[in-house]
Design an enzyme around this catalytic site. Structure first.
Site, PDB file in Angstrom:
ATOM      1  N   HIS A  72       1.084  -1.061  -0.070  1.00 54.89           N
ATOM      2  CA  HIS A  72      -0.105   0.204  -0.185  1.00 54.89           C
ATOM      3  C   HIS A  72       0.813   0.802   0.417  1.00 54.89           C
ATOM      4  O   HIS A  72       1.661   1.158   0.861  1.00 54.89           O
ATOM      5  CB  HIS A  72      -1.062   0.067   1.404  1.00 54.89           C
ATOM      6  CG  HIS A  72      -2.542  -0.902   1.051  1.00 54.89           C
ATOM      7  ND1 HIS A  72      -3.429  -1.015   2.236  1.00 54.89           N
ATOM      8  CD2 HIS A  72      -2.504  -1.648   0.370  1.00 54.89           C
ATOM      9  CE1 HIS A  72      -4.263  -1.796   1.528  1.00 54.89           C
ATOM     10  NE2 HIS A  72      -3.452  -2.149   0.633  1.00 54.89           N
ATOM     11  N   TYR A 201      -9.657   5.029   7.517  1.00 54.19           N
ATOM     12  CA  TYR A 201      -9.580   5.704   8.732  1.00 54.19           C
ATOM     13  C   TYR A 201      -9.984   6.479   8.845  1.00 54.19           C
ATOM     14  O   TYR A 201     -10.585   7.856   8.022  1.00 54.19           O
ATOM     15  CB  TYR A 201      -8.142   6.362   9.318  1.00 54.19           C
ATOM     16  CG  TYR A 201      -6.995   5.251   9.902  1.00 54.19           C
ATOM     17  CD1 TYR A 201      -7.327   4.530  11.250  1.00 54.19           C
ATOM     18  CD2 TYR A 201      -6.257   4.887   8.512  1.00 54.19           C
ATOM     19  CE1 TYR A 201      -5.823   3.852  10.870  1.00 54.19           C
ATOM     20  CE2 TYR A 201      -5.172   3.534   8.903  1.00 54.19           C
ATOM     21  CZ  TYR A 201      -4.949   4.022  10.315  1.00 54.19           C
ATOM     22  OH  TYR A 201      -4.490   2.856  10.418  1.00 54.19           O
ATOM     23  N   PRO A 293      -3.962   0.482  18.366  1.00 54.37           N
ATOM     24  CA  PRO A 293      -3.718  -0.364  17.373  1.00 54.37           C
ATOM     25  C   PRO A 293      -3.660   0.738  16.178  1.00 54.37           C
ATOM     26  O   PRO A 293      -3.072   0.631  15.073  1.00 54.37           O
ATOM     27  CB  PRO A 293      -4.792  -1.513  17.067  1.00 54.37           C
ATOM     28  CG  PRO A 293      -5.546  -1.368  18.024  1.00 54.37           C
ATOM     29  CD  PRO A 293      -5.307  -0.718  18.709  1.00 54.37           C
ATOM     30  N   LYS A 297       1.244  -0.181  14.892  1.00 53.42           N
ATOM     31  CA  LYS A 297       2.799  -0.228  15.825  1.00 53.42           C
ATOM     32  C   LYS A 297       2.669  -1.291  16.593  1.00 53.42           C
ATOM     33  O   LYS A 297       4.105  -1.677  16.692  1.00 53.42           O
ATOM     34  CB  LYS A 297       3.051   1.093  16.195  1.00 53.42           C
ATOM     35  CG  LYS A 297       2.765   2.326  15.443  1.00 53.42           C
ATOM     36  CD  LYS A 297       4.404   2.209  14.724  1.00 53.42           C
ATOM     37  CE  LYS A 297       3.892   3.147  13.327  1.00 53.42           C
ATOM     38  NZ  LYS A 297       4.547   2.424  12.044  1.00 53.42           N
ATOM     39  N   TYR A 385       3.968   6.661  10.342  1.00 53.20           N
ATOM     40  CA  TYR A 385       3.038   5.490   9.568  1.00 53.20           C
ATOM     41  C   TYR A 385       3.827   4.429   8.869  1.00 53.20           C
ATOM     42  O   TYR A 385       3.825   3.071   8.967  1.00 53.20           O
ATOM     43  CB  TYR A 385       1.986   6.010   8.229  1.00 53.20           C
ATOM     44  CG  TYR A 385       0.227   4.876   8.421  1.00 53.20           C
ATOM     45  CD1 TYR A 385      -0.121   5.107   9.650  1.00 53.20           C
ATOM     46  CD2 TYR A 385       0.895   3.681   7.805  1.00 53.20           C
ATOM     47  CE1 TYR A 385      -0.933   3.995   9.539  1.00 53.20           C
ATOM     48  CE2 TYR A 385      -0.401   2.774   7.889  1.00 53.20           C
ATOM     49  CZ  TYR A 385      -1.132   2.578   8.509  1.00 53.20           C
ATOM     50  OH  TYR A 385      -2.251   2.035   8.379  1.00 53.20           O
TER      51      TYR A 385
END
Length: 390
Positions: A72, A201, A293, A297, A385
């Site tokens: 991704h 998200y 979550p 990580k 990220y």
């Protein structure tokens, strides 16, 4: 029986550490309380940093990951139904993440360890650690009612939040830091096509939601729920309806329903234990730290711990150099706190705390507005990220 390293726990951290040591000619034994079937069926994370991917490739356990993992380049952030794209690849000079379930990664590592003659003791009960401050620590455990004892040079506790590793650390020197969040994640695994090409998200007045995936045919979706909600309160129909509401009218139709084969509610917390080492005992993964979550990580932090610890053990056994072992706790903890900060930040920014009309609530909204409208803000999100360098 004496081995150089005893590893407690056969999650990804313990398995990866064992195989990293194996490829450098260092023997280890893994002690695992649960059965192999149980370990291989645990539902966990699915977003891998390239650092984690690189470690799997370093030990040659990457064939299935390369074939089935999904790269991704970014993520979507939806705010009250309006979707924004964070192009992590362009913002970080080419860095990406890979979608590959922790369950599958665990299966791959177990198969590799056993194929290379690795010693994994499943069903090891009542494990206790002894003489960790000496140069010959020991481990005692029971298997099928029989007591066994192993001496070793070092012990790596990769045995999770409730494991014996952290419990063995001297209470007078152990310091813990914790934040418990006032909500949980209701998550489902379902046989369906992903909602989008990348994770979504969603920050919504009804609460946070996440549309994730494990493959092109299995999705992992979540909605924020009150911490005291029960699974039986959430039918499949209610879940799918709520997920669509939080994605907003324009994106609701992206959700593909399918057979739900796992459903659970997970509390969210941030936790760090210091120090991560005492004598010949070293903590790694959830034994030393937990992250909510939201920032993906947890598994990746365990992998970075193992990177530092394996490198230190190799230096000790191959070069008789204790420098990296002596500095392991400081080195690993520095990266842990950066990931803790990012996970806390993502969680705080995207979830609803019930105080949206207070000062704190308005500041969180302003933070999200700034990040999505600023190249610098999006770059900071992207760099964290995809994973900070080791």
């Amino acid at each position: 029986m004496h081995v150089p390293v005893v590893i407690i726990g056969s999650g990804p951290a313990g398995l990866l550490l064992s195989h990293l040591l194996h490829v450098r000619g260092i023997d280890s034994v893994i002690l695992e309380r649960k059965s192999r079937d149980y370990v291989e069926s645990r539902i966990r994370a699915g977003v891998l940093e390239m650092g984690t991917v690189g470690l799997m490739r370093d030990v040659g356990v990457d064939a299935r990951m390369n074939a089935e993992g999904i790269l991704h380049d970014g993520i979507y952030i939806s705010v009250e139904g309006k979707r924004h794209h964070i192009d992590m690849k362009s913002l970080t000079g080419g860095q990406t993440v890979m979608i590959y379930g922790q369950t599958e990664l665990t299966k791959d590592l177990i198969a590799a360890r056993l194929a290379h003659g690795g010693d994994i003791v499943f069903g090891a009960e009542d494990v206790s650690l002894h003489d960790v401050e000496s140069d010959r620590p020991g481990v005692r455990y029971f298997k099928d009612g029989t007591e066994y004892r192993i001496t070793c040079d070092y012990i790596a506790a990769c045995d999770g939040y409730h494991g014996v590793g952290r419990q063995t650390m001297p209470k007078e020197t152990l310091k813990t830091f914790e934040r418990v969040y006032p909500f949980g994640w209701l998550g489902v695994l379902a046989k369906a096509r992903p909602a989008a090409d990348e994770l979504i998200y969603a920050s919504h007045s009804r609460g946070f939601a996440l549309c994730s995936m494990r493959s092109q045919t299995v999705v992992r979706h979540y909605v924020q729920v009150p911490i005291d909600d029960k699974i039986e309160d959430w039918s499949d129909d209610r879940f799918w309806h709520e997920l669509r509401l939080r994605l907003g009218a324009e994106d609701a139709d992206l959700v593909n329903e399918g057979e739900v084969f796992e459903k659970s509610i997970a509390p969210l917390r941030s936790f760090v234990a210091e120090p991560m080492a005492h004598g010949r005992l070293f903590l790694a993964g959830d034994a030393a730290h937990i992250v909510p979550p939201t920032g993906a990580k947890g598994l990746n932090l365990a992998a970075s711990d193992v990177h530092y610890l394996s490198r230190a053990l190799v230096a000790r056994f191959k070069d008789n150099d204790d420098t990296l072992l002596a500095g392991y706790g400081v080195t690993a903890t520095a990266r842990v706190w950066k990931a803790e900060r990012f996970s806390w930040w993502m969680t705080s920014m995207l979830h609803r705390f019930g105080d949206e009309n207070s000062f704190d609530g308005r500041v969180r909204q302003a933070e999200l507005d700034y990040v999505l409208s600023s190249q610098a803000g999006k770059t900071m999100l992207a760099e964290n990220y995809v994973g900070l360098p080791y």
